[in-house]
Design a protein around this motif. Structure first.
Motif, PDB file in Angstrom:
ATOM      1  N   THR A 112      62.045  90.733  74.398  1.00 11.47           N
ATOM      2  CA  THR A 112      60.897  91.315  75.101  1.00 11.47           C
ATOM      3  C   THR A 112      59.706  90.375  74.947  1.00 11.47           C
ATOM      4  OG1 THR A 112      60.219  92.598  73.157  1.00 11.47           O
ATOM      5  CG2 THR A 112      61.713  93.654  74.726  1.00 11.47           C
ATOM      6  N   ILE A 113      58.975  90.173  76.041  1.00 12.54           N
ATOM      7  CA  ILE A 113      57.891  89.195  76.046  1.00 12.54           C
ATOM      8  C   ILE A 113      56.624  89.814  76.624  1.00 12.54           C
ATOM      9  CG2 ILE A 113      57.126  86.957  76.924  1.00 12.54           C
ATOM     10  CD1 ILE A 113      60.073  86.170  77.149  1.00 12.54           C
ATOM     11  N   ALA A 114      55.515  89.670  75.919  1.00 11.40           N
ATOM     12  CA  ALA A 114      54.199  90.076  76.420  1.00 11.40           C
ATOM     13  C   ALA A 114      53.454  88.827  76.861  1.00 11.40           C
ATOM     14  CB  ALA A 114      53.414  90.803  75.336  1.00 11.40           C
ATOM     15  N   VAL A 115      53.017  88.809  78.116  1.00 12.75           N
ATOM     16  CA  VAL A 115      52.186  87.709  78.624  1.00 12.75           C
ATOM     17  C   VAL A 115      50.757  88.224  78.657  1.00 12.75           C
ATOM     18  CG1 VAL A 115      51.721  86.164  80.559  1.00 12.75           C
ATOM     19  CG2 VAL A 115      54.081  86.802  80.015  1.00 12.75           C
ATOM     20  N   VAL A 116      49.902  87.637  77.814  1.00 10.79           N
ATOM     21  CA  VAL A 116      48.542  88.160  77.644  1.00 10.79           C
ATOM     22  C   VAL A 116      47.530  87.209  78.270  1.00 10.79           C
ATOM     23  CG1 VAL A 116      46.857  89.042  75.995  1.00 10.79           C
ATOM     24  CG2 VAL A 116      49.298  89.194  75.474  1.00 10.79           C
ATOM     25  N   GLY A 117      46.786  87.718  79.250  1.00 10.43           N
ATOM     26  CA  GLY A 117      45.769  86.929  79.934  1.00 10.43           C
ATOM     27  C   GLY A 117      44.456  86.942  79.179  1.00 10.43           C
ATOM     28  N   PRO A 118      43.447  86.224  79.706  1.00 13.12           N
ATOM     29  CA  PRO A 118      42.174  86.075  79.007  1.00 13.12           C
ATOM     30  C   PRO A 118      41.107  87.092  79.378  1.00 13.12           C
ATOM     31  CG  PRO A 118      42.256  84.594  80.866  1.00 13.12           C
ATOM     32  CD  PRO A 118      43.565  85.353  80.874  1.00 13.12           C
ATOM     33  N   ALA A 119      41.367  87.968  80.367  1.00 19.31           N
ATOM     34  CA  ALA A 119      40.336  88.899  80.819  1.00 19.31           C
ATOM     35  C   ALA A 119      40.052  89.965  79.769  1.00 19.31           C
ATOM     36  CB  ALA A 119      40.766  89.558  82.130  1.00 19.31           C
ATOM     37  N   SER A 120      38.832  90.504  79.806  1.00 24.98           N
ATOM     38  CA  SER A 120      38.470  91.583  78.893  1.00 24.98           C
ATOM     39  C   SER A 120      39.217  92.845  79.309  1.00 24.98           C
ATOM     40  CB  SER A 120      36.962  91.825  78.952  1.00 24.98           C
ATOM     41  OG  SER A 120      36.575  92.847  78.068  1.00 24.98           O
ATOM     42  N   PRO A 121      40.049  93.409  78.436  1.00 30.62           N
ATOM     43  CA  PRO A 121      40.939  94.511  78.835  1.00 30.62           C
ATOM     44  C   PRO A 121      40.220  95.842  79.024  1.00 30.62           C
ATOM     45  CG  PRO A 121      41.163  94.066  76.502  1.00 30.62           C
ATOM     46  CD  PRO A 121      40.245  93.012  77.039  1.00 30.62           C
ATOM     47  N   LEU A 122      40.828  96.720  79.832  1.00 32.24           N
ATOM     48  CA  LEU A 122      40.302  98.070  80.029  1.00 32.24           C
ATOM     49  C   LEU A 122      40.776  99.004  78.930  1.00 32.24           C
ATOM     50  CD1 LEU A 122      40.890  98.535  83.875  1.00 32.24           C
ATOM     51  CD2 LEU A 122      38.755  97.953  82.722  1.00 32.24           C
ATOM     52  N   SER A 123      41.956  98.724  78.391  1.00 31.16           N
ATOM     53  CA  SER A 123      42.559  99.610  77.386  1.00 31.16           C
ATOM     54  C   SER A 123      42.817  98.852  76.089  1.00 31.16           C
ATOM     55  CB  SER A 123      43.884 100.186  77.904  1.00 31.16           C
ATOM     56  OG  SER A 123      43.702 100.818  79.146  1.00 31.16           O
ATOM     57  N   GLU A 124      43.002  99.606  75.020  1.00 36.26           N
ATOM     58  CA  GLU A 124      43.308  99.002  73.728  1.00 36.26           C
ATOM     59  C   GLU A 124      44.820  98.913  73.580  1.00 36.26           C
ATOM     60  OE1 GLU A 124      41.220 101.124  70.683  1.00 36.26           O
ATOM     61  OE2 GLU A 124      39.299 100.202  71.206  1.00 36.26           O
ATOM     62  N   ASN A 125      45.365  97.783  74.059  1.00 44.72           N
ATOM     63  CA  ASN A 125      46.818  97.579  74.061  1.00 44.72           C
ATOM     64  C   ASN A 125      47.306  96.670  72.934  1.00 44.72           C
ATOM     65  OD1 ASN A 125      47.354  99.117  76.423  1.00 44.72           O
ATOM     66  ND2 ASN A 125      46.622  97.429  77.696  1.00 44.72           N
ATOM     67  N   GLY A 126      46.409  96.343  72.015  1.00 47.48           N
ATOM     68  CA  GLY A 126      46.736  95.364  70.986  1.00 47.48           C
ATOM     69  C   GLY A 126      47.984  95.686  70.185  1.00 47.48           C
TER      70      GLY A 126
END
Length: 326
Positions: A112-126
């Protein structure tokens, strides 16, 4: 439309589309692009135009009979990648082992792979991000004087794989090529991969396969996220989910993630220039096509623009970026 009139219409529509793409209203780009692509798809296939016809049909989602056209492509490299991309859009796995890096394959196959972009997120998905087997970040500097800021609740804290574009490598070569960079690094340029191995004495890198073979119908080009999806899918991961990417719906939101190593005022105009050059709508359509693959998911933030119709999406881009042209 006879062939002679078709050629005239294609030339005229191409000029109109290119003007809109580089200098015009964002609201007009998607309309002129669709008209131009439909004309291209009507052309009679020959060796000189086969790649632009294939590219146009892929973008329009006209897959019927497309494999037959691809099968007569004399450019073997493009032919292979076009077939593989069509497989992904039709929810199939990659069966061509000749186009993969075996070490990277052994690392991420069925993971499983998470691709994380640089934008300020709307949700706390950390926390959700950190639960993935591997976390991919884009153009990220982990060490040196300008490290990216990671947040446990919003971005997750781990970094396992980093994809770099050539511009990032040129600007921050010393940090990226350092022995302290212990992550798996994926470079667009094969020479940069060789340079990384020589300078860092670390073999944890691979060369990225991009979507450059889709540049046949227009001069637009794929951005980082579509390119990363295509490259990762070659290795048949179990699941890929994209986080913290809104496809420019919030304007210059992406700069928040890169605030440590860009000049915001200087880069706004440059960013819009690149956005017009690559064509936001081309990339918007590619992402929608990738979502046909059941292994790909996008967080709530990314789904907001993808659920919009093209006109509303164009209106938002126009609102944020209309003051800059190419």
């Amino acid at each position: 439309i006879n062939e002679k009139n078709l050629k005239k219409r294609i030339k005229i529509s191409y000029l109109i589309f290119e003007y809109q793409r580089l200098y015009g209203n964002f609201k007009n780009i998607t309309k002129t692009r669709n008209f131009y692509l439909k004309l291209i798809s009507k052309k009679e296939v020959c060796e000189n135009n086969i790649n632009e016809i294939i590219s146009a049909k892929i973008e329009l989602g006209k897959f019927k009979g497309l494999r037959d056209i691809i099968s007569i492509n004399t450019n073997k490299k493009k032919k292979v990648n076009q077939m593989v991309l069509l497989d992904f859009f039709e929810n199939k796995e990659n069966k061509n082992i000749d186009i993969i890096d075996i070490n990277f394959y052994n690392k991420i196959y069925n993971k499983t792979i998470a691709v994380v972009g640089p934008a300020s997120p709307l949700s706390e998905n950390g926390e959700q991000i950190d639960r993935y087997d591997y976390i991919v970040r884009v153009n990220t500097l982990i060490g040196g004087k300008v490290p990216i800021t990671l947040d446990k609740s919003k971005t997750g804290l781990r970094t396992d794989i980093i994809y770099y574009n050539d511009d990032m490598v040129n600007r921050w070569c010393d940090i990226i090529m350092s022995p302290e960079n212990v992550h798996w690094n994926v470079f667009k340029n094969k020479k940069n991969c060789e340079k990384f191995i020589n300078l860092s004495k670390n073999k944890s890198c691979s060369n990225q396969t991009t979507l450059d073979f889709l540049n046949g119908s227009t001069t637009a080009g794929a951005m980082m996220i579509p390119n990363i999806l295509f490259d990762l899918l070659k290795y048949n991961p179990k699941k890929i989910k994209i986080f913290n990417v809104d496809f420019y719906l919030s304007g210059f939101n992406y700069m928040i993630g890169y605030k440590n190593y860009i000049n915001k005022a200087r880069n706004e105009k440059r960013f819009v220039k690149e956005l017009r050059k690559h064509d936001a709508f081309f990339n918007y359509k590619l992402i929608k096509l990738f979502l046909n693959n059941k292994r790909i998911a996008i967080d709530e933030m990314g789904m907001i623009p993808l659920k919009m119709n093209s006109h509303d999406y164009a209106s938002r881009l126009h609102k944020h970026f209309s003051k800059h042209t190419y």
